[in-house]
Design an enzyme around this catalytic site. Structure first.
Site, short mmCIF file in Angstrom:
data_model
loop_
_atom_site.label_atom_id
_atom_site.label_comp_id
_atom_site.label_asym_id
_atom_site.label_seq_id
_atom_site.Cartn_x
_atom_site.Cartn_y
_atom_site.Cartn_z
N CYS A 2 0.62 -1.37 0.02
CA CYS A 2 0.05 -0.09 0.15
C CYS A 2 0.98 1.38 -0.12
CB CYS A 2 -1.06 0.06 1.05
SG CYS A 2 -1.81 -1.50 1.43
N ARG A 27 1.69 1.56 -5.91
CA ARG A 27 1.77 0.59 -4.78
C ARG A 27 0.43 -0.10 -4.54
NH1 ARG A 27 6.35 1.59 -1.88
NH2 ARG A 27 5.67 0.73 0.05
N TRP A 75 -3.79 -1.74 -1.31
CA TRP A 75 -3.81 -3.25 -2.02
C TRP A 75 -4.01 -4.30 -1.14
CZ3 TRP A 75 -0.29 -7.66 -1.89
CH2 TRP A 75 -0.59 -8.44 -3.25
N ASN A 101 0.99 -0.01 6.06
CA ASN A 101 1.35 -0.83 5.01
C ASN A 101 2.04 -2.05 5.61
OD1 ASN A 101 2.24 -1.89 2.45
ND2 ASN A 101 4.19 -0.49 2.54
N GLY A 102 1.43 -3.28 5.28
CA GLY A 102 1.76 -4.70 5.71
C GLY A 102 1.00 -5.55 6.25
N GLU A 483 10.50 -13.94 -19.41
CA GLU A 483 10.42 -12.68 -19.17
C GLU A 483 9.21 -12.29 -20.28
OE1 GLU A 483 10.45 -10.81 -16.86
OE2 GLU A 483 10.24 -8.88 -17.58
N LYS A 487 5.63 -10.16 -19.11
CA LYS A 487 5.15 -8.94 -19.45
C LYS A 487 3.67 -9.02 -19.91
CE LYS A 487 7.35 -6.74 -17.65
NZ LYS A 487 8.15 -7.47 -16.71
N GLU A 490 1.12 -10.07 -17.38
CA GLU A 490 0.96 -9.25 -16.02
C GLU A 490 0.34 -7.81 -16.69
OE1 GLU A 490 3.92 -7.62 -13.76
OE2 GLU A 490 5.33 -7.67 -15.41
N HIS A 506 8.42 -32.29 -25.92
CA HIS A 506 8.19 -33.25 -24.69
C HIS A 506 7.02 -32.99 -24.14
CE1 HIS A 506 12.07 -34.59 -25.17
NE2 HIS A 506 12.68 -33.36 -25.01
N LYS A 605 3.32 -2.60 -7.49
CA LYS A 605 4.91 -2.53 -7.97
C LYS A 605 5.95 -3.19 -7.07
CE LYS A 605 8.38 -0.84 -10.22
NZ LYS A 605 8.51 -1.73 -11.71
C1 AGP Z 1 7.89 -7.20 -12.88
O1 AGP Z 1 7.19 -7.19 -14.24
C2 AGP Z 1 6.60 -7.84 -11.77
N1 AGP Z 1 5.92 -6.61 -11.63
C3 AGP Z 1 7.26 -8.50 -10.74
O2 AGP Z 1 7.40 -9.55 -10.94
C4 AGP Z 1 8.65 -7.94 -10.00
O3 AGP Z 1 9.55 -8.01 -10.86
C5 AGP Z 1 8.89 -8.65 -8.66
O4 AGP Z 1 7.78 -8.34 -7.70
C6 AGP Z 1 9.91 -8.45 -7.98
O5 AGP Z 1 10.17 -7.07 -7.71
P1 AGP Z 1 11.70 -6.39 -7.15
O6 AGP Z 1 12.39 -6.43 -8.57
O7 AGP Z 1 11.24 -4.84 -6.96
O8 AGP Z 1 12.18 -7.36 -6.19
#
Ligand code: AGP
Length: 610
Positions: A2, A27, A75, A101-102, A483, A487, A490, A506, A605
């Site tokens: 958050c 966040r 969040w 936050n937490g 990766e 992308k 997500e 396989h 994020k």
């Molecule tokens: C990346 O596109 C994602 N949003 C997510 O997987 C991110 O890479 C992951 O949460 C790790 O975050 P960090 O690099 O800040 O530790």
């Protein structure tokens, strides 16, 4: 995860707080709320939905003016997304209001204790328990600091808090344990926030709270205490970025801006870490000694940073001859470690606040292992708790999908692997110099890929209605496939999966038909021919191939429905040059599907919860 903001000063608190929330929206964006202290009363407005919904509500139903308040963008963790569960949470009699936050691990036990004392709860959140526990302790202690000390020592879990106290119109309280919190020091005003980006419009002078610290933030002073109530001296730091770094500028979304910033990020690290065609990371003799004394590396990271770690594995094993394991942080932090002191743990993180990766770092240190952090955010928890830090210098990354930070992580890992290889005698000076010339040419080559933007958008128009997309890569570009899939899924919510190209036959080949777009990453490399064969397996079964290949490669082009030609680079640089079109593909697929690529549903994020 958050976003928290607190303000006390001379300006209109509501506008400072809502602008601050907008800078922290990355966040979390399930609900938002604000609490102001006015005429000795705490007034609260909060609602499910995005921050602009709260702002509209405040415009239509204004709150009384105030120069002190707290705010929150959520969040959801404990309790669904609804107005009642939105923060801030007032205590029963309104003496306090809290944003958090937490996660409080023992909130149920504390809630039962308070219910036995006659407290009733409006929400399902753990945060409301904090507010009432603080009030309960204050009414017993009659001393604010003592009540705070008692409260924070009863809480188990992670908590960054901002607290309004009805009886003091010149005080915002900040508390930090396992979730970030920073104080911005202004003139006659001070601001509390989860991330320095929210204080940047007001000041560049900041103090970072450490775990186990309390801040009493007033208009003209800030005092710090530990969780025993003892005063703590703190150092003032100066933020090294500007407000426009945290703005979209001419771009429609942060994600597109950050994709376009990649050439600059690559150049920044070349200036920072390369001198006369030599990487200089190991001129830090402590780091040099550390790496030369290690016989094994474990990389622990999450998400995109984990994929960067997989590229790092190929580079460190291929060039520096050191065995590397790559672990998801959330797995690594619970596993039995079969290691010795010659094992180095490398924690990779953009935010430096990912709870899983922090847990992994602490797990390693508990076993007496040294930790090298490769991290983007200065002063982050991972940066501060590691034995050594290499910064990726990607600047502020706001978009939830990590792009420029990933490319910077891969670049730093590449420089580290090549320099270590040279120091260990596996690469001559001439070989290293030649590879660095190619690295120096990379920013301009990435610019050329960005110039294919419209072509890639055209390809996105052909796939954005798909329900499944497969990404195939091999060798050093198997992580690129993973990766690229992350992308796409997500930001566009299209189911996407990355596979090792050789693995198709396989099992996954059964998925291939003429409805399945298959992205094949196959630049010029030592595994090119093998990946051409994998591509034939796909086309023979009607799969529509989108190929990411080296300029001039007509063999792969003839197998492809769509082709993205990238400039020719040596194999060790292909993970960087080939991820850029995949980032753009994901971005445009999201935009075409009408979703906000900067704030994908359900995500945040920096994941500061476990
Ligand atoms: C990346 O596109 C994602 N949003 C997510 O997987 C991110 O890479 C992951 O949460 C790790 O975050 P960090 O690099 O800040 O530790």
């Amino acid at each position: 995860m958050c976003g928290i903001v607190g303000y006390v000063g001379r300006k209109d608190a509501e506008s400072v707080l809502t602008v601050g929330l907008q800078k922290l929206e990355y966040r979390g964006y399930d609900s938002a709320g604000i609490a102001l202290l006015t005429n000795s009363e705490i007034v609260v407005r909060k609602k499910a939905g995005k921050i602009h919904d709260l702002i509209n509500d405040l415009e239509n139903n204004p709150l009384p003016k105030s120069d002190i308040g707290i705010a929150h963008t959520r969040w959801a963790t404990h309790g669904g997304v609804c107005d009642t569960n939105a923060h801030p949470h007032p205590s029963r009699s309104g003496i306090f209001a809290v944003v958090h936050n937490g996660i409080i691990d023992n909130y149920a036990v504390l809630k039962e204790k308070l219910e036995r004392e006659g407290y009733h709860f409006q929400s399902e959140t753990d945060t409301e328990v904090i507010a009432n526990l603080l009030e309960y302790n204050y009414l017993k202690e009659k001393d604010l600091l003592k009540a705070l000390v008692r409260t924070v020592n009863e809480l188990k879990g992670s908590f960054a808090l901002a607290i309004l106290f009805k009886e003091d119109p010149d005080l915002i309280i900040g508390v930090r344990k396992d979730s970030p919190l920073v104080v911005g020091l202004g003139e006659g005003e001070n601001i509390l926030a989860s991330d320095p980006v929210a204080v940047l419009p007001h000041t560049k002078r900041v103090v970072y709270l450490n775990d186990g610290e309390i801040a009493f933030v007033r208009r003209s002073s800030v005092e710090f205490y530990d969780f025993n109530g003892n005063p703590v001296e703190k150092e003032v730091k100066i933020l090294n970025y500007d407000e426009e770094d945290a703005e979209k500028g001419p771009y429609p979304h942060f994600m597109l801006k950050e994709i376009y910033e990649q050439p600059k990020v690559l150049s920044t690290n070349l200036e920072r870490y390369v001198r006369s065609l030599r990487p200089v990371l190991l001129r830090d003799l402590n780091l040099r000694k550390l790496l030369l004394n290690k016989s094994r590396i474990i990389i622990e990271a999450a998400g995109t940073s984990y994929h960067a770690g997989l590229v790092g594995k190929y580079l460190l094993e291929t060039y520096a001859g050191i065995p590397v394991e790559v672990e998801y942080s959330s797995e690594f932090s619970h596993k039995k470690l079969v290691t010795d002191s010659r094992t180095l743990v490398v924690a990779i993180s953009q935010s430096g606040e990912t709870a899983d990766t922090i847990d992994g770092l602490r797990h390693a240190k508990k076993h007496g292992l040294e930790v090298l952090a490769i991290v983007n955010r200065p002063e982050s928890t991972i940066a501060r708790e590691s034995d050594y830090v290499i910064y990726t210098n990607a600047g502020i990354e706001v978009g939830v999908a990590s792009t420029k930070a990933y490319v910077a992580q891969v670049q730093v890992l590449t420089l580290l692997a090549l320099e270590l290889a040279n120091v260990k005698g596996f690469l001559t000076e001439e070989e290293l110099e030649g590879m660095m010339r190619h690295m120096e040419a990379l920013p301009e080559k990435v610019e050329r890929v960005l110039a294919l933007d419209a072509h890639i958008e055209h390809i996105a128009e052909r796939i954005y209605r798909s329900t499944n997309v497969m990404f195939l890569g091999r060798g050093i570009n198997y992580p690129t496939a993973l990766e690229g899939a992350l992308k796409l899924k997500e930001v566009s919510y299209i189911h996407a999966i990355g596979y090792a190209a050789g693995e198709m036959k396989h099992g996954p080949l059964a998925l291939v038909d003429n409805n399945l777009p298959v992205v094949v990453i196959n630049p010029r490399s030592s595994v090119y021919e093998l990946t051409v064969s994998s591509t034939h397996e796909v086309t023979a079964r009607g799969g529509r191939v989108i190929s990411i290949i080296t300029e001039g490669d007509m063999r792969m082009a003839e197998l492809s429905t769509f082709t993205v030609f990238v400039p020719d680079v040596p194999e060790f640089l292909t993970p960087i040059i080939t991820i850029v079109p995949l980032q753009l593909l994901a971005y445009y697929a999201a935009v075409l599907r009408g979703v906000d690529p900067d704030k994908p549903r359900n995500l945040a994020k920096s994941v500061t919860v476990r």
